[in-house]
Design a protein around this motif. Structure first.
Motif, PDB file in Angstrom:
ATOM      1  N   THR A  96      -2.534  17.828   4.810  1.00 29.00           N
ATOM      2  CA  THR A  96      -1.770  17.273   5.955  1.00 29.00           C
ATOM      3  C   THR A  96      -2.766  16.850   7.210  1.00 29.00           C
ATOM      4  N   PHE A  97      -2.920  15.500   7.443  1.00 29.86           N
ATOM      5  CA  PHE A  97      -3.847  15.186   8.498  1.00 29.86           C
ATOM      6  C   PHE A  97      -3.269  15.388   9.799  1.00 29.86           C
ATOM      7  N   VAL A  98      -4.198  15.960  10.670  1.00 33.99           N
ATOM      8  CA  VAL A  98      -3.743  15.915  12.122  1.00 33.99           C
ATOM      9  C   VAL A  98      -4.778  15.274  13.020  1.00 33.99           C
ATOM     10  N   PRO A  99      -4.263  14.986  14.158  1.00 30.72           N
ATOM     11  CA  PRO A  99      -5.173  14.060  15.135  1.00 30.72           C
ATOM     12  C   PRO A  99      -6.276  15.036  15.730  1.00 30.72           C
ATOM     13  N   LEU A 100      -7.248  14.504  16.184  1.00 32.42           N
ATOM     14  CA  LEU A 100      -8.389  15.159  16.849  1.00 32.42           C
ATOM     15  C   LEU A 100      -8.309  14.678  18.203  1.00 32.42           C
ATOM     16  N   ASP A 101      -8.614  15.667  19.210  1.00 27.99           N
ATOM     17  CA  ASP A 101      -8.559  15.416  20.617  1.00 27.99           C
ATOM     18  C   ASP A 101      -9.177  14.330  20.866  1.00 27.99           C
ATOM     19  N   GLY A 102     -10.319  13.840  20.614  1.00 28.07           N
ATOM     20  CA  GLY A 102     -11.177  12.919  20.777  1.00 28.07           C
ATOM     21  C   GLY A 102     -10.832  11.384  20.187  1.00 28.07           C
ATOM     22  N   GLY A 103      -9.973  11.543  19.294  1.00 29.15           N
ATOM     23  CA  GLY A 103      -9.680  10.337  18.436  1.00 29.15           C
ATOM     24  C   GLY A 103     -10.147  10.523  17.033  1.00 29.15           C
ATOM     25  N   GLY A 104      -9.382  10.185  16.132  1.00 23.61           N
ATOM     26  CA  GLY A 104      -9.601  10.299  14.887  1.00 23.61           C
ATOM     27  C   GLY A 104      -8.611  11.432  14.107  1.00 23.61           C
ATOM     28  N   ALA A 105      -9.063  11.791  12.989  1.00 25.30           N
ATOM     29  CA  ALA A 105      -8.334  12.882  12.344  1.00 25.30           C
ATOM     30  C   ALA A 105      -8.785  13.637  11.480  1.00 25.30           C
ATOM     31  N   ALA A 106      -8.189  14.676  11.310  1.00 29.32           N
ATOM     32  CA  ALA A 106      -8.794  15.965  10.621  1.00 29.32           C
ATOM     33  C   ALA A 106      -7.743  16.489   9.400  1.00 29.32           C
ATOM     34  N   VAL A 107      -8.314  16.931   8.245  1.00 29.20           N
ATOM     35  CA  VAL A 107      -7.447  17.748   7.307  1.00 29.20           C
ATOM     36  C   VAL A 107      -8.299  18.739   6.415  1.00 29.20           C
ATOM     37  N   ALA A 108      -7.450  19.949   6.362  1.00 33.85           N
ATOM     38  CA  ALA A 108      -8.104  20.866   5.556  1.00 33.85           C
ATOM     39  C   ALA A 108      -7.989  20.748   4.040  1.00 33.85           C
ATOM     40  N   LEU A 109      -9.096  20.828   3.311  1.00 33.76           N
ATOM     41  CA  LEU A 109      -8.953  20.517   1.961  1.00 33.76           C
ATOM     42  C   LEU A 109      -9.353  21.772   1.043  1.00 33.76           C
ATOM     43  N   ASP A 110      -9.088  22.185   0.270  1.00 32.30           N
ATOM     44  CA  ASP A 110      -9.552  23.309  -0.516  1.00 32.30           C
ATOM     45  C   ASP A 110     -10.648  22.636  -1.660  1.00 32.30           C
ATOM     46  N   GLU A 111     -11.189  23.553  -2.341  1.00 29.99           N
ATOM     47  CA  GLU A 111     -12.375  23.056  -3.263  1.00 29.99           C
ATOM     48  C   GLU A 111     -11.908  22.171  -4.489  1.00 29.99           C
ATOM     49  N   ILE A 112     -10.796  22.492  -4.853  1.00 32.83           N
ATOM     50  CA  ILE A 112     -10.123  21.816  -5.835  1.00 32.83           C
ATOM     51  C   ILE A 112      -9.717  20.171  -5.490  1.00 32.83           C
ATOM     52  N   GLU A 113      -9.010  20.347  -4.228  1.00 28.58           N
ATOM     53  CA  GLU A 113      -8.737  19.136  -3.861  1.00 28.58           C
ATOM     54  C   GLU A 113      -9.783  18.157  -3.374  1.00 28.58           C
ATOM     55  N   ILE A 114     -10.753  18.680  -2.969  1.00 30.69           N
ATOM     56  CA  ILE A 114     -11.986  17.965  -2.700  1.00 30.69           C
ATOM     57  C   ILE A 114     -12.744  16.998  -3.933  1.00 30.69           C
ATOM     58  N   GLN A 115     -12.656  18.157  -5.117  1.00 28.74           N
ATOM     59  CA  GLN A 115     -13.168  17.597  -6.287  1.00 28.74           C
ATOM     60  C   GLN A 115     -12.061  16.581  -6.836  1.00 28.74           C
ATOM     61  N   ILE A 116     -10.807  16.704  -6.799  1.00 29.66           N
ATOM     62  CA  ILE A 116      -9.830  15.789  -7.321  1.00 29.66           C
ATOM     63  C   ILE A 116     -10.058  14.346  -6.323  1.00 29.66           C
ATOM     64  N   GLU A 158     -13.365  15.944   8.870  1.00 31.10           N
ATOM     65  CA  GLU A 158     -12.904  15.032  10.141  1.00 31.10           C
ATOM     66  C   GLU A 158     -13.345  13.627   9.965  1.00 31.10           C
ATOM     67  N   LEU A 159     -12.328  12.903  10.335  1.00 26.02           N
ATOM     68  CA  LEU A 159     -12.824  11.321  10.414  1.00 26.02           C
ATOM     69  C   LEU A 159     -12.492  10.811  11.830  1.00 26.02           C
ATOM     70  N   THR A 160     -13.825  10.046  11.978  1.00 26.10           N
ATOM     71  CA  THR A 160     -13.675   9.223  13.456  1.00 26.10           C
ATOM     72  C   THR A 160     -14.366   7.950  13.013  1.00 26.10           C
ATOM     73  N   GLY A 161     -14.436   7.081  14.223  1.00 28.43           N
ATOM     74  CA  GLY A 161     -14.754   5.788  14.122  1.00 28.43           C
ATOM     75  C   GLY A 161     -14.033   4.920  12.998  1.00 28.43           C
ATOM     76  N   GLU A 162     -14.630   4.283  12.012  1.00 33.25           N
ATOM     77  CA  GLU A 162     -14.042   3.428  11.390  1.00 33.25           C
ATOM     78  C   GLU A 162     -13.242   4.187  10.021  1.00 33.25           C
ATOM     79  N   LEU A 163     -13.917   5.443   9.892  1.00 33.95           N
ATOM     80  CA  LEU A 163     -13.513   6.220   8.646  1.00 33.95           C
ATOM     81  C   LEU A 163     -11.775   6.275   8.541  1.00 33.95           C
ATOM     82  N   PRO A 164     -10.956   6.649   9.513  1.00 37.26           N
ATOM     83  CA  PRO A 164      -9.553   6.727   9.220  1.00 37.26           C
ATOM     84  C   PRO A 164      -8.951   5.508   8.575  1.00 37.26           C
ATOM     85  N   LEU A 165      -9.739   4.424   8.959  1.00 36.18           N
ATOM     86  CA  LEU A 165      -9.091   3.157   8.339  1.00 36.18           C
ATOM     87  C   LEU A 165      -9.503   2.936   6.959  1.00 36.18           C
ATOM     88  N   ARG A 166     -10.771   3.378   6.586  1.00 36.88           N
ATOM     89  CA  ARG A 166     -11.514   3.173   5.526  1.00 36.88           C
ATOM     90  C   ARG A 166     -10.833   4.151   4.469  1.00 36.88           C
TER      91      ARG A 166
END
Length: 211
Positions: free
Chosen positions: A7-27, A146-154
């Motif tokens: 689940t992505f959540v907004p960052l205070d300064g703009g952008g988004a963050a999501v917690a991923l476990d190790e398996i999710e990162i690998q997938i 954490e995704l900031t700048g152009e990364l959320p759209l990418r």
């Protein structure tokens, strides 16, 4: 950050963050790499002193739609000629679509490759257990992306491309999506791909909500 994977959540300064476990990162990384292999190379880089207009009109991309169903969804035909396709001659429509594809598909491939590469690179930059609370780290490890700048759209573009690709492999459409996805038995060989499709959909939806 409170851990709620997928689940992505907004960052205070703009952008988004999501917690991923190790398996999710690998997938996610594996899927993005497979997407890169499927897309293939994009347009060649023009010379630094090249005239942009000349480069545009010198474009020589493909004129036929891809034969692979997944690529056909990623690079669909542009249907209809100028003024719409109502009552238009089918041959004329196909000619317009072929000409449009010739000038745009290579650039579109390049953009989709850049989106997928951004996913791979941002995942590779993660440090496991970084940003997680102690309980989450003890539960199996992972990291907060954490995704900031152009990364959320990418990321949004690449998540959409991954879902289109999986949908093509599953031979599903919007009309039969719910019936097919939610009624498959657990022993169906397509079930893991279905679960990935649904999980990516959750990531995509919550990322959109942060924009």
């Amino acid at each position: 950050m409170e851990r709620e994977t997928g689940t992505f959540v907004p960052l205070d300064g703009g952008g988004a963050a999501v917690a991923l476990d190790e398996i999710e990162i690998q997938i996610l990384r594996s899927l993005a790499v497979q997407l890169l292999e499927l897309i293939g190379p994009g347009a060649a880089e023009p010379a630094e002193d090249a005239d942009p207009l000349a480069v545009l009109f010198a474009a020589d991309g493909p004129t036929e739609p891809p034969s692979d169903p997944a690529l056909a969804r990623l690079f669909p035909d542009a249907y209809g000629g100028p003024g719409g396709d109502g009552g238009a001659d089918p041959e004329e429509v196909r000619a317009h679509a072929a000409e449009f594809r010739r000038f745009t598909e290579n650039d579109l491939r390049t953009r989709k490759r850049e989106d997928a590469l951004a996913v791979v690179r941002s995942l590779d930059a993660l440090t496991l257990d970084d940003g997680l609370d102690e309980e989450a780290a003890d539960a199996g490890g992972g990291a907060v992306l954490e995704l900031t700048g152009e990364l959320p759209l990418r990321w949004l573009g690449s998540l959409n491309d991954l879902r289109l690709t999986i949908a093509a492999r599953l031979e599903i459409t919007e009309d039969d999506e719910s019936a097919v996805l939610f009624q498959l038995p657990d022993d169906d060989p397509r079930k893991p791909m279905v679960m990935a499709y649904l999980w990516l959909g959750g990531l995509q939806e919550t990322l959109i909500e942060t924009l």
